[in-house]
Every structure is written in structure tokens, then in C-alpha cells.
Design a protein around this motif. Structure first.
Motif: not given
Length: 121
Positions: A44-52
Motif C-alpha cells: 500500500v503506497p505510503g503505508l507500512v503494511t505487514a502481517v502481525q
């Protein structure tokens, strides 16, 4: 808004990270100091995106970064959120409607935060 997290039970986190990586066309990145997170670089451009990895049910949550965690927490509680718990320097809140969100200290590079942060009266 700093991050979009895909909260996944520990036992399913690796499979979930592989799925979201392929679905979003985003390579994964891990950091040894934070093994509960698998980053989805550029998803997602501009956002940190992660599986937690979590000890709870699957859900999505957002992180809001701020230069004043207590003040932002108070502002959001004043808007109707309730505080659930605290983890390290982060405050975990539940918004009206039941969604979780985290209020955390600035994680972005200083110049990015200065250029993109919103100021509330």
C-alpha cells in the motif's frame, strides 16, 4: 496513519504472509528484532503494511503515529474510543464500531513525518 496491520494467529501467520505477498505483489521483509511482523514492502503506497502474528482472532488494524502519544490517546478517547491496553510505548484503543487501532510514537523518518503529519486544534 502510519500502518495497516493484518493480524493473524501465530499458527497461520507464515501462510498468511505468503498469501498476502502473492495477492498484493509485494515482497516480504522480516526483521530479527521483531519476529512477529512480516512486512509487505510496497503493498500500500505510503503505508507500512505487514502481517502481525497475534494470540487472538484474525482482523485488520491501523497504527496512528504521533509526536505526543498521551495527547493523541486522550483526543481519540474524547472522540469515543476506549483504551484496551498498552504495549511498550504504544496505546491500543478500540474505536466505536469495535475496530482496534494503535497510537504509537513517530516511526517515520523525521522529514516524512514533518511533511505529512496532520495537526488538530
Amino acid at each position: 496513519m502510519y500502518a495497516l496491520l493484518i493480524d493473524t494467529p501465530w499458527a497461520e501467520a507464515e501462510q498468511a504472509a505468503q498469501f498476502w505477498s502473492a495477492a498484493l505483489g509485494a515482497p516480504t521483509r522480516t526483521h530479527p528484532a521483531e519476529p512477529q511482523f512480516v512486512g509487505l514492502h510496497g503493498a500500500v503506497p505510503g503505508l507500512v503494511t505487514a502481517v502481525q502474528s497475534v494470540d487472538d482472532t484474525p482482523r485488520f488494524h491501523i497504527d496512528i503515529e504521533t509526536d505526543d502519544v498521551p495527547a493523541e490517546t486522550s483526543r481519540l478517547i474524547g472522540l469515543g474510543a476506549t483504551e484496551v491496553t498498552q504495549w511498550q510505548e504504544c496505546r491500543i484503543l478500540r474505536a466505536p464500531g469495535g475496530h482496534l487501532l494503535c497510537v504509537l510514537p513517530v516511526e517515520s523518518p523525521a522529514e516524512v513525518f514533518a511533511a505529512e503529519a496532520r495537526t488538530w486544534p
